[in-house]
Design a protein around this motif. Structure first.
Motif, PDB file in Angstrom:
ATOM      1  N   ALA A 198      -2.544 -27.628 -62.027  1.00 32.61           N
ATOM      2  CA  ALA A 198      -2.102 -28.297 -60.860  1.00 32.61           C
ATOM      3  C   ALA A 198      -1.246 -27.687 -60.066  1.00 32.61           C
ATOM      4  O   ALA A 198      -0.269 -26.940 -60.765  1.00 32.61           O
ATOM      5  CB  ALA A 198      -1.724 -29.786 -61.223  1.00 32.61           C
ATOM      6  N   SER A 199      -1.256 -27.516 -58.721  1.00 30.27           N
ATOM      7  CA  SER A 199      -0.242 -26.804 -57.918  1.00 30.27           C
ATOM      8  C   SER A 199      -0.086 -27.672 -56.516  1.00 30.27           C
ATOM      9  O   SER A 199      -0.679 -28.460 -56.435  1.00 30.27           O
ATOM     10  CB  SER A 199      -0.969 -25.348 -57.721  1.00 30.27           C
ATOM     11  N   ILE A 200       0.953 -27.336 -55.905  1.00 31.02           N
ATOM     12  CA  ILE A 200       1.447 -27.991 -54.625  1.00 31.02           C
ATOM     13  C   ILE A 200       1.660 -26.789 -53.757  1.00 31.02           C
ATOM     14  O   ILE A 200       2.252 -25.646 -54.023  1.00 31.02           O
ATOM     15  CB  ILE A 200       2.549 -28.895 -54.936  1.00 31.02           C
ATOM     16  N   GLU A 201       1.274 -26.914 -52.548  1.00 35.39           N
ATOM     17  CA  GLU A 201       1.711 -26.145 -51.302  1.00 35.39           C
ATOM     18  C   GLU A 201       2.098 -27.095 -50.020  1.00 35.39           C
ATOM     19  O   GLU A 201       1.575 -28.033 -49.817  1.00 35.39           O
ATOM     20  CB  GLU A 201       0.472 -25.295 -50.720  1.00 35.39           C
ATOM     21  N   SER A 202       3.477 -26.668 -49.817  1.00 32.68           N
ATOM     22  CA  SER A 202       4.104 -27.599 -48.842  1.00 32.68           C
ATOM     23  C   SER A 202       5.325 -26.950 -48.207  1.00 32.68           C
ATOM     24  O   SER A 202       5.809 -25.810 -48.814  1.00 32.68           O
ATOM     25  CB  SER A 202       4.465 -28.609 -49.859  1.00 32.68           C
ATOM     26  N   ALA A 203       5.504 -27.189 -47.101  1.00 33.71           N
ATOM     27  CA  ALA A 203       6.650 -26.823 -46.265  1.00 33.71           C
ATOM     28  C   ALA A 203       7.108 -27.914 -45.255  1.00 33.71           C
ATOM     29  O   ALA A 203       6.130 -28.839 -44.817  1.00 33.71           O
ATOM     30  CB  ALA A 203       6.191 -25.374 -45.526  1.00 33.71           C
ATOM     31  N   PRO A 204       8.369 -27.876 -45.021  1.00 34.57           N
ATOM     32  CA  PRO A 204       8.935 -28.864 -44.149  1.00 34.57           C
ATOM     33  C   PRO A 204       8.240 -29.028 -42.621  1.00 34.57           C
ATOM     34  O   PRO A 204       7.978 -27.726 -42.147  1.00 34.57           O
ATOM     35  CB  PRO A 204      10.235 -28.381 -43.978  1.00 34.57           C
ATOM     36  N   GLY A 205       7.800 -30.166 -42.315  1.00 37.83           N
ATOM     37  CA  GLY A 205       7.180 -30.341 -40.983  1.00 37.83           C
ATOM     38  C   GLY A 205       5.511 -29.791 -41.104  1.00 37.83           C
ATOM     39  O   GLY A 205       4.960 -29.826 -40.150  1.00 37.83           O
ATOM     40  N   ARG A 206       5.177 -29.275 -42.286  1.00 32.74           N
ATOM     41  CA  ARG A 206       3.770 -28.751 -42.169  1.00 32.74           C
ATOM     42  C   ARG A 206       2.824 -29.449 -43.411  1.00 32.74           C
ATOM     43  O   ARG A 206       1.821 -29.141 -43.677  1.00 32.74           O
ATOM     44  CB  ARG A 206       3.769 -27.275 -42.943  1.00 32.74           C
ATOM     45  N   GLY A 207       3.503 -30.654 -43.841  1.00 37.15           N
ATOM     46  CA  GLY A 207       2.483 -31.698 -44.594  1.00 37.15           C
ATOM     47  C   GLY A 207       2.435 -31.023 -46.159  1.00 37.15           C
ATOM     48  O   GLY A 207       3.326 -29.958 -46.394  1.00 37.15           O
ATOM     49  N   THR A 208       1.707 -31.554 -47.060  1.00 38.86           N
ATOM     50  CA  THR A 208       1.574 -31.140 -48.409  1.00 38.86           C
ATOM     51  C   THR A 208       0.319 -31.254 -48.726  1.00 38.86           C
ATOM     52  O   THR A 208      -0.585 -32.080 -48.492  1.00 38.86           O
ATOM     53  CB  THR A 208       2.693 -32.061 -49.229  1.00 38.86           C
ATOM     54  N   THR A 209      -0.064 -30.135 -49.618  1.00 38.48           N
ATOM     55  CA  THR A 209      -1.492 -30.288 -50.251  1.00 38.48           C
ATOM     56  C   THR A 209      -1.363 -30.016 -51.724  1.00 38.48           C
ATOM     57  O   THR A 209      -0.672 -29.133 -52.408  1.00 38.48           O
ATOM     58  CB  THR A 209      -2.328 -28.935 -49.990  1.00 38.48           C
ATOM     59  N   VAL A 210      -1.805 -31.204 -52.534  1.00 36.25           N
ATOM     60  CA  VAL A 210      -1.830 -30.871 -54.106  1.00 36.25           C
ATOM     61  C   VAL A 210      -3.240 -30.488 -54.545  1.00 36.25           C
ATOM     62  O   VAL A 210      -4.022 -31.460 -54.266  1.00 36.25           O
ATOM     63  CB  VAL A 210      -1.360 -32.297 -54.583  1.00 36.25           C
ATOM     64  N   ASN A 211      -3.273 -29.563 -55.370  1.00 31.94           N
ATOM     65  CA  ASN A 211      -4.562 -28.932 -55.871  1.00 31.94           C
ATOM     66  C   ASN A 211      -4.722 -29.205 -57.243  1.00 31.94           C
ATOM     67  O   ASN A 211      -3.889 -29.065 -58.172  1.00 31.94           O
ATOM     68  CB  ASN A 211      -4.634 -27.644 -55.574  1.00 31.94           C
ATOM     69  N   LEU A 212      -5.656 -29.968 -57.663  1.00 28.61           N
ATOM     70  CA  LEU A 212      -6.079 -30.357 -58.865  1.00 28.61           C
ATOM     71  C   LEU A 212      -7.329 -29.737 -59.422  1.00 28.61           C
ATOM     72  O   LEU A 212      -8.283 -29.673 -58.849  1.00 28.61           O
ATOM     73  CB  LEU A 212      -6.265 -31.840 -59.228  1.00 28.61           C
ATOM     74  N   TYR A 213      -6.930 -28.526 -60.540  1.00 25.13           N
ATOM     75  CA  TYR A 213      -8.178 -27.881 -60.775  1.00 25.13           C
ATOM     76  C   TYR A 213      -8.724 -28.476 -62.418  1.00 25.13           C
ATOM     77  O   TYR A 213      -7.899 -28.401 -63.078  1.00 25.13           O
ATOM     78  CB  TYR A 213      -7.901 -26.287 -61.057  1.00 25.13           C
ATOM     79  N   LEU A 214      -9.786 -28.611 -62.416  1.00 27.42           N
ATOM     80  CA  LEU A 214     -10.439 -29.188 -63.533  1.00 27.42           C
ATOM     81  C   LEU A 214     -11.620 -28.355 -64.016  1.00 27.42           C
ATOM     82  O   LEU A 214     -12.406 -27.948 -63.256  1.00 27.42           O
ATOM     83  CB  LEU A 214     -10.932 -30.746 -63.653  1.00 27.42           C
ATOM     84  N   PRO A 215     -11.696 -27.786 -65.390  1.00 25.16           N
ATOM     85  CA  PRO A 215     -12.891 -26.953 -65.821  1.00 25.16           C
ATOM     86  C   PRO A 215     -14.195 -27.614 -65.593  1.00 25.16           C
ATOM     87  O   PRO A 215     -14.617 -28.871 -65.620  1.00 25.16           O
ATOM     88  CB  PRO A 215     -12.520 -27.166 -67.446  1.00 25.16           C
ATOM     89  N   ARG A 216     -15.110 -26.562 -65.010  1.00 27.54           N
ATOM     90  CA  ARG A 216     -16.358 -26.941 -64.549  1.00 27.54           C
ATOM     91  C   ARG A 216     -17.092 -27.020 -65.936  1.00 27.54           C
ATOM     92  O   ARG A 216     -17.042 -26.202 -66.893  1.00 27.54           O
ATOM     93  CB  ARG A 216     -16.856 -25.903 -63.807  1.00 27.54           C
ATOM     94  N   THR A 217     -18.261 -27.750 -65.790  1.00 25.68           N
ATOM     95  CA  THR A 217     -19.212 -27.835 -67.175  1.00 25.68           C
ATOM     96  C   THR A 217     -20.720 -27.987 -66.720  1.00 25.68           C
ATOM     97  O   THR A 217     -20.852 -28.494 -65.516  1.00 25.68           O
ATOM     98  CB  THR A 217     -18.787 -29.156 -68.054  1.00 25.68           C
ATOM     99  N   GLU A 218     -21.670 -27.476 -67.443  1.00 24.53           N
ATOM    100  CA  GLU A 218     -22.750 -27.509 -66.995  1.00 24.53           C
ATOM    101  C   GLU A 218     -23.813 -28.713 -67.754  1.00 24.53           C
ATOM    102  O   GLU A 218     -24.863 -28.980 -67.543  1.00 24.53           O
ATOM    103  CB  GLU A 218     -23.696 -26.265 -67.402  1.00 24.53           C
ATOM    104  N   GLU A 219     -22.829 -29.456 -68.330  1.00 27.87           N
ATOM    105  CA  GLU A 219     -23.390 -30.831 -69.259  1.00 27.87           C
ATOM    106  C   GLU A 219     -23.745 -31.770 -67.933  1.00 27.87           C
ATOM    107  O   GLU A 219     -23.112 -31.849 -66.913  1.00 27.87           O
ATOM    108  CB  GLU A 219     -22.568 -31.354 -70.191  1.00 27.87           C
ATOM    109  N   THR A 220     -24.514 -32.796 -68.452  1.00 24.95           N
ATOM    110  CA  THR A 220     -25.042 -33.859 -67.681  1.00 24.95           C
ATOM    111  C   THR A 220     -23.900 -35.061 -67.725  1.00 24.95           C
ATOM    112  O   THR A 220     -23.495 -35.167 -68.764  1.00 24.95           O
ATOM    113  CB  THR A 220     -26.568 -34.226 -67.854  1.00 24.95           C
ATOM    114  N   THR A 221     -24.187 -35.859 -66.924  1.00 24.36           N
ATOM    115  CA  THR A 221     -23.224 -37.002 -66.876  1.00 24.36           C
ATOM    116  C   THR A 221     -23.769 -37.867 -67.985  1.00 24.36           C
ATOM    117  O   THR A 221     -24.946 -38.318 -68.377  1.00 24.36           O
ATOM    118  CB  THR A 221     -23.258 -37.908 -65.506  1.00 24.36           C
ATOM    119  N   GLU A 222     -22.796 -38.679 -68.598  1.00 23.28           N
ATOM    120  CA  GLU A 222     -23.046 -39.674 -69.613  1.00 23.28           C
ATOM    121  C   GLU A 222     -22.935 -41.108 -69.273  1.00 23.28           C
ATOM    122  O   GLU A 222     -22.133 -41.326 -68.578  1.00 23.28           O
ATOM    123  CB  GLU A 222     -21.938 -39.537 -70.736  1.00 23.28           C
TER     124      GLU A 222
END
Length: 544
Positions: A388-412
């Motif tokens: 997880a990471s955050i990009e932010s600056a005063p007056g320019r808003g905030t973006t939170v990035n959530l990275y989760l591992p990709r899988t080729e499995e099908t849904t359960e």
């Protein structure tokens, strides 16, 4: 008269000698030596000049000097000679003020360096020019300049590379410090949650026992409020353990886009009208394996934080797309699903941004936040194998990035909850192993209340002694972390080796050792648990 004749002979010899020396000097001189009359006509042209310009002396004698000067420079050269002729200076270097060029017989030009001198002979002005071809020197200067330029370019490239490496190392060092700090926070909060879960186990268990009294009457409402507060405390410790990466998650294959779309209606109601919600979901987003409830909570937490950062309204964008380890700032070649939550709020200062993931750190007013929202998101991402990471600056808003591992499995398909709470049917004997006296006493009452026969041991060593002497025990219900040097895992290993017919059920409020070798198939009941959870876990242990 006869005596005077010999005296004229030495003077004539000296003049001839001098003339011979001058002729020899003119012949061996590598520079061009040229004499000019008062009309700038060539009167002397030595061998060096002939070699340099390509003219034989017979071709050039009596010709104007302009024949040796490029046409484009003749008028300027004439002015210079005129100025020199009128000046009191007897000699001058022609190239002192500017570069000059000469012209060969074949029309080619070359850079030159010339000196000119003037003198009066028989009342008439004459000139002597010494000219040197500096082509080699100019080429060397050009080569040197090119080498210097290339060297400067290389130095600049190396400097930029060095500066980039310094920045990379500083960023890596800062990331290491941040990771170490977060790890320290994780250990601290995990330990606190472990102790807190033991207390909550006592509180919730005793409240359940009190709630079974049929004569409570109006006091039942008091017990319910206390039980609700205990449940809130349990939820708080769950979030702490998620941050500390000590809580056992239940990962399953998830379609991120589908989950975001299912949350849209809830988010719109939570955000309110002043905030415009937009989703930007890539069509080729892969699936991820993660805990569904924790991912939903993470997205909700981020959306609520964004709402609070935009009290006067704004835009909230939830985006999904595929990403790589490089995008996430993670070493390796992994592939991830990225969920970004961006707002147009007031943003964070660098000081706030540095501490944003720390547990209990908040900039909200007292009573409006626990400071666990972002820290829980961070812990969930890390425990799921992502980032997880955050990009932010005063007056320019905030973006939170959530990275989760990709899988080729099908849904359960997720199994539904059990419909009934099973009780003991044969009065099975359960050995309760717990080093906390209050927790042990409560657990004994709960086990007996479910119809089992309960024995007790105050630590792991005592449990093994009882197991060696008692033949009727069918289930061991043991805490994992205990004083005395013998853990619940040690008890489980002993049972597997010496009494494999006995089933083992472990409990913990701090599941840091859930992957200990040889115990992967041992069920673990996380504190604080309810009576129904205990009943189901004991029933499943006996059914194995």
């Amino acid at each position: 008269m006869a005596k005077d004749a010999p005296s004229s002979h030495p003077a004539s010899s000296n003049a001839e000698l001098a003339q011979a020396q001058v002729s020899a000097f003119l012949a061996i001189a590598a520079d061009a030596i040229i004499s000019l009359d008062d009309r700038l006509r060539i009167t002397l042209f030595n061998e060096g000049a002939a070699t340099m310009f390509g003219y034989r002396p017979s071709e050039i004698m009596g010709q104007p000097l302009d024949i040796l000067i490029p046409e484009r420079m003749r008028s300027r050269h004439t002015r210079h000679v005129a100025d020199f002729s009128a000046s009191p200076i007897a000699a001058r270097k022609m190239a002192e003020r500017q570069e000059i060029f000469a012209r060969r017989k074949d029309g080619s030009e070359f850079p030159a360096e010339a000196s000119i001198a003037k003198q009066m002979i028989d009342g008439r002005k004459s000139y002597m020019v010494v000219l040197r071809d500096v082509t080699d020197r100019k080429l060397a200067e050009v080569a040197l300049a090119a080498a210097n330029t290339e060297l400067e370019a290389r130095v600049a490239d190396r400097t930029r590379a060095l500066e980039a490496e310094i920045r990379r190392r500083e960023e890596a060092h800062a990331a290491l410090i941040q990771a170490q700090r977060m790890e320290a926070f994780g250990q601290l909060t995990g330990g606190v949650a472990h102790d807190f879960n033991n207390l909550l186990t006592i509180i919730t268990g005793n409240l359940e026992l009190l709630g079974a009294d049929p004569e409570l009457g109006p006091k039942a409402a008091f017990l319910k409020r206390a039980a609700d507060a205990a449940d809130m405390g349990a939820a708080l410790t769950k979030r702490l353990l998620t941050f500390a990466r000590r809580r056992r998650l239940t990962p399953q294959v998830l379609d991120v886009n589908e989950m975001i779309l299912n949350l849209t209606e809830i988010l719109q109601r939570s955000l309110g009208e002043p905030i415009a919600l937009t989703t930007m979901l890539a069509g080729n987003v892969g699936r991820t394996r993660a805990d569904a409830s924790e991912l939903e909570n993470a997205i909700l937490n981020l959306a609520i934080n964004a709402r609070d950062a935009m009290p006067e309204g704004g835009n909230l964008v939830i985006e999904s797309r595929n990403a790589t380890a490089r995008d996430a700032g993670i070493p390796g070649n992994g592939e991830f699903v990225l969920i970004s939550v961006s707002d147009t709020g007031h943003g964070m200062s660098p000081a706030v941004l540095e501490r944003a993931f720390e547990p209990f750190f908040t900039t909200k007013e007292p009573g409006r936040g626990t400071g666990l929202g972002l820290s829980t998101v961070y812990g969930f991402a890390e425990q799921s194998g992502g980032h997880a990471s955050i990009e932010s600056a005063p007056g320019r808003g905030t973006t939170v990035n959530l990275y989760l591992p990709r899988t080729e499995e099908t849904t359960e398909t997720k199994a539904g909850p059990a419909e009934t709470v099973p009780l003991s049917k044969n009065s099975e004997v359960v050995l309760v192993v717990e080093d906390n006296p209050e927790v042990r006493e409560l657990t004994l009452q709960r086990v007996e209340g479910l119809g089992y026969v309960a024995l007790e041991a105050e630590n792991g060593a005592a449990a093994i002694r009882i197991l060696q002497s008692e033949d009727d025990i069918q289930v061991v219900l043991s805490d994992i972390v205990m004083a005395g040097g013998v853990s619940g895992y040690d008890v489980a290993h002993w049972v597997r080796e010496h009494a494999p017919r006995i089933r083992v059920l472990l409990t913990t409020g701090y599941a840091a050792e859930e992957t200990q070798p040889g115990t992967a198939d041992v069920a673990i009941l996380r504190k604080p648990y309810k009576r129904a959870d205990l009943a189901l876990a004991l029933h499943e242990a006996l059914q194995e």
